[in-house]
Design an enzyme around this catalytic site. Structure first.
Site, PDB file in Angstrom:
ATOM      1  N   ASP A 104      14.135  11.268  15.966  1.00 60.22           N
ATOM      2  CA  ASP A 104      14.439  12.648  15.611  1.00 60.22           C
ATOM      3  C   ASP A 104      14.573  13.471  16.885  1.00 60.22           C
ATOM      4  O   ASP A 104      13.754  13.319  17.797  1.00 60.22           O
ATOM      5  CB  ASP A 104      13.280  13.217  14.772  1.00 60.22           C
ATOM      6  N   ASP A 206      17.729  17.446  14.190  1.00 56.64           N
ATOM      7  CA  ASP A 206      17.116  18.400  13.273  1.00 56.64           C
ATOM      8  C   ASP A 206      17.817  19.759  13.324  1.00 56.64           C
ATOM      9  O   ASP A 206      17.992  20.336  14.406  1.00 56.64           O
ATOM     10  CB  ASP A 206      15.644  18.569  13.697  1.00 56.64           C
ATOM     11  N   GLU A 261      21.524  16.859  11.038  1.00 55.65           N
ATOM     12  CA  GLU A 261      21.040  17.459   9.811  1.00 55.65           C
ATOM     13  C   GLU A 261      21.781  18.791   9.745  1.00 55.65           C
ATOM     14  O   GLU A 261      21.611  19.631  10.635  1.00 55.65           O
ATOM     15  CB  GLU A 261      19.526  17.686   9.847  1.00 55.65           C
ATOM     16  N   HIS A 334      12.182  13.012   3.541  1.00 61.40           N
ATOM     17  CA  HIS A 334      10.869  13.649   3.584  1.00 61.40           C
ATOM     18  C   HIS A 334      10.926  15.129   3.212  1.00 61.40           C
ATOM     19  O   HIS A 334       9.889  15.772   3.091  1.00 61.40           O
ATOM     20  CB  HIS A 334      10.283  13.492   4.991  1.00 61.40           C
ATOM     21  N   ASP A 335      12.123  15.688   3.066  1.00 58.15           N
ATOM     22  CA  ASP A 335      12.264  17.100   2.692  1.00 58.15           C
ATOM     23  C   ASP A 335      12.621  17.295   1.225  1.00 58.15           C
ATOM     24  O   ASP A 335      12.805  18.433   0.782  1.00 58.15           O
ATOM     25  CB  ASP A 335      13.361  17.765   3.530  1.00 58.15           C
TER      26      ASP A 335
HETATM   27  C1  NOJ Z   1      14.232  19.830   8.950  1.00 56.04           C
HETATM   28  C2  NOJ Z   1      13.165  18.795   8.875  1.00 56.04           C
HETATM   29  O1  NOJ Z   1      13.661  17.664   8.222  1.00 56.04           O
HETATM   30  C3  NOJ Z   1      12.004  19.441   8.177  1.00 56.04           C
HETATM   31  O2  NOJ Z   1      11.022  18.520   7.790  1.00 56.04           O
HETATM   32  C4  NOJ Z   1      11.461  20.506   9.091  1.00 56.04           C
HETATM   33  O3  NOJ Z   1      10.437  21.200   8.429  1.00 56.04           O
HETATM   34  C5  NOJ Z   1      12.546  21.489   9.517  1.00 56.04           C
HETATM   35  N1  NOJ Z   1      13.790  20.869   9.828  1.00 56.04           N
HETATM   36  C6  NOJ Z   1      12.109  22.256  10.730  1.00 56.04           C
HETATM   37  O4  NOJ Z   1      12.119  21.425  11.849  1.00 56.04           O
END
Ligand code: NOJ
Length: 562
Positions: A104, A206, A261, A334-335
């Site tokens: 990441d 990210d 992302e 994970h989100d």
């Molecule tokens: C995206 C990440 O996948 C998430 O888990 C995170 O909280 C936010 N970006 C902030 O970095």
């Protein structure tokens, strides 16, 4: 439709990516937190899945306000996860098994405990001041900016030491880095070289679409207030200039893969990021399907499993890449919640069958699949019924906001049983022993009580398990250029229960038939098909002439005779 010989083949287009959230994968020292040694101990399992690339969520030094997405030192490993020797051993162990490692890259923001920020907040003339975004208080209240994680949704935090506000799109402990400053950019590129020289195989970047901020922090139009600000955050004026510079300075020197992302990416702007002729990134992942039926603060409505809309979104995104760029496919990470809960059915009766159906979908679409750990055994949402069971700052803060506004807390809790991020963060269920074999201590987040039934050890013994189905499907995809590169056409776009598409390459055509419902579905196909299935999550195929009848949550891949 291009022939295979005309397609630009790349290893990252042919790869299956498996995502590991290290905190929840395997604990090796009994502190209840997954660690790098735990992953090393499970490398043979990972290799046995038939995946190619591991995307590892952040393992860098961090005070863990946001589970590692708040980095205090980009070149150190978080103590809870181990040390750099463990990391080097992990990377070598992956490479020895033919697995690649994608890390990441979290550079929209750092932790407020990073040395740069500690310096930056000291004084207005500190050499690190311009590593972050500051608004001097004598200019009045700064223009409104929305924050994901702030307790008041305000992305400006006042810092008395220098009588100024700093910008944080995420939590107060995640100040945004100032990409406008060339010195900061040079530091980041240097750090990226550090990891590439170690031999890592790529970065998942990210919220990379947010790095360029609007000059002078203007007020945004009314339509971009609140959560809608995401769209304008993603349109910073210098985003593509920075990414081209990053490509020139760093990325082009290595045989690696990159994936953005991309909150705020849309079919009409994504090509700027991933068109290979522009020299930016390889891939992007969007949020359009995740948003179906989900409103502000992740409150769901009756549309959250609207299959017609889901097909429309995915088909539209597939078309974008018909000539240039390359798509990504994912259903969870994970989100987001567990895929089987979000997109299908996690009841004991259907969970296993429905998981296999979704696995078939993920590994039969055009685009690199990003598969989230634990989905291969059909893990489902834990569905906490009390706010104090949650660990995720986003859920906790949104609950707080809802409470402060006198909103409907019951609706909040019910919706978050489906949508909350912690649902996907419960520990991997390895076996039926206490804490599912994840830890000998107390897990940082509880194990889903269904672990006694749903676990890796049990599924290893069962040739029909979700796990062995995943392996079969992964191996089929690896062997099939048609599943990787073939043209995609959606059939029955308006059907409310079935998702059917063809994948065609040279003289081969496959048809994928997926039933997203609990009822049987009969479909009259426009072409004849062979009745011997390449993939089937039942033991029988019901074909009568051109009519195929799918059982609940059935997934089939057949050859057509077209
Ligand atoms: C995206 C990440 O996948 C998430 O888990 C995170 O909280 C936010 N970006 C902030 O970095």
């Amino acid at each position: 439709m291009p022939a295979l010989s005309e397609i630009k083949r790349e290893w990252w287009k042919e790869a299956i990516v498996y995502q590991i959230y290290p905190r929840s994968f395997q604990d090796s020292n009994g502190d209840g937190i997954g660690d790098i040694r735990g992953i090393i101990n499970r490398l043979d399992y990972i290799a046995s899945l038939g995946v190619d690339v591991i995307w590892l969520n952040p393992v860098y030094d961090s005070p863990n306000d946001d589970n590692g997405y708040d980095i205090a030192d980009y070149r150190q490993i978080m103590t809870e996860f181990g040390d750099m020797n463990d990391f080097d051993e992990l990377l070598a162990g992956m490479h020895a098994r033919g697995l690649k490692l994608v890390m990441d890259l979290v550079v929209n923001h750092s932790s407020d405990e990073h040395y740069w920020f500690q310096q930056s907040r000291q004084s207005r003339d500190n050499p690190y001041r311009d590593y972050y975004h500051w608004w001097p208080a004598e200019k009045g209240t700064p223009p409104r900016r929305w924050s994901y994680f702030d307790k008041e949704s305000n992305a400006w935090a006042y810092d008395a030491q220098t009588d100024a506000y700093y910008l944080h799109y995420f939590s107060e402990k995640q100040p945004d880095l100032n990409w406008e400053n060339p010195k900061l950019r040079a530091e980041i590129y240097d750090m990226m070289h550090f990891w590439f020289r170690k031999g890592i195989d790529g970065f998942r970047m990210d919220v990379i679409t947010f790095i360029s901020k609007h000059d002078g922090y203007p007020e945004f139009e009314e339509k971009y207030q609140g959560q809608h600000m995401i769209d304008i955050y993603a349109q910073g004026p210098r985003l593509h200039e920075y990414l081209q510079e990053m490509h020139h300075e760093v990325l082009q020197h290595y045989d690696i893969m990159t994936v953005a992302e991309g909150p705020g990416t849309k079919p009409d702007n994504v090509m700027k990021l991933v068109d290979e002729r522009r020299g930016e990134l390889n891939m992007n992942y969007h949020f359009d399907h995740q948003g179906i039926g989900v409103g502000e603060r992740y409150i769901i409505n009756e549309d959250f499993q609207n299959l017609v809309e889901f097909k429309r979104v995915l088909t539209e995104w597939d078309e974008v890449f018909s000539e240039h760029g390359w798509n990504t496919i994912y259903l969870g990470n994970h989100d987001f919640p567990r895929m089987v809960t979000r997109w299908a059915n996690d009841s004991p009766k259907w969970r296993a069958t429905a998981s296999k159906m979704l696995t078939t979908f993920l590994l039969s679409m055009r685009g690199t699949p990003y598969y989230y750990m634990g989905d291969e055994i059909g893990m489902s949402n834990i569905k906490f019924d009390r706010i104090d069971h949650y660990k995720d700052l986003m859920t906790i803060n949104w609950h707080h906001l809802t409470q402060a506004e006198g909103g409907d807390l019951n609706e909040f809790i019910e919706s978050h049983k489906i949508t909350a991020r912690d649902n996907a963060r419960t520990p991997i269920q390895w076996d039926s022993s206490e804490h599912a074999g994840f830890t000998t201590g107390t897990p940082w987040l509880p194990v889903n009580p269904n672990y006694t039934m749903v676990n890796v050890a049990a599924q290893e013994q069962d040739s029909q398990s979700e796990l062995n189905f995943f392996r079969k499907m992964a191996s089929l995809r690896k062997q099939s250029m048609t599943l990787i590169y073939g043209d995609y056409q959606c059939l029955f776009a308006d059907h409310e229960h079935a998702y059917v598409y063809t994948r065609t390459l040279d003289d081969e055509q496959l048809i994928v038939l997926l039933n997203f419902s609990e009822q049987s579905v009969a479909l009259e196909l426009p072409m004849a098909v062979k009745d011997s299935a390449l993939i089937n999550n039942y033991d029988h195929v019901d074909i009568d002439g051109k009519t195929v009848t799918l059982k609940p949550y059935q997934a089939l891949i057949l050859n057509t005779l077209a």
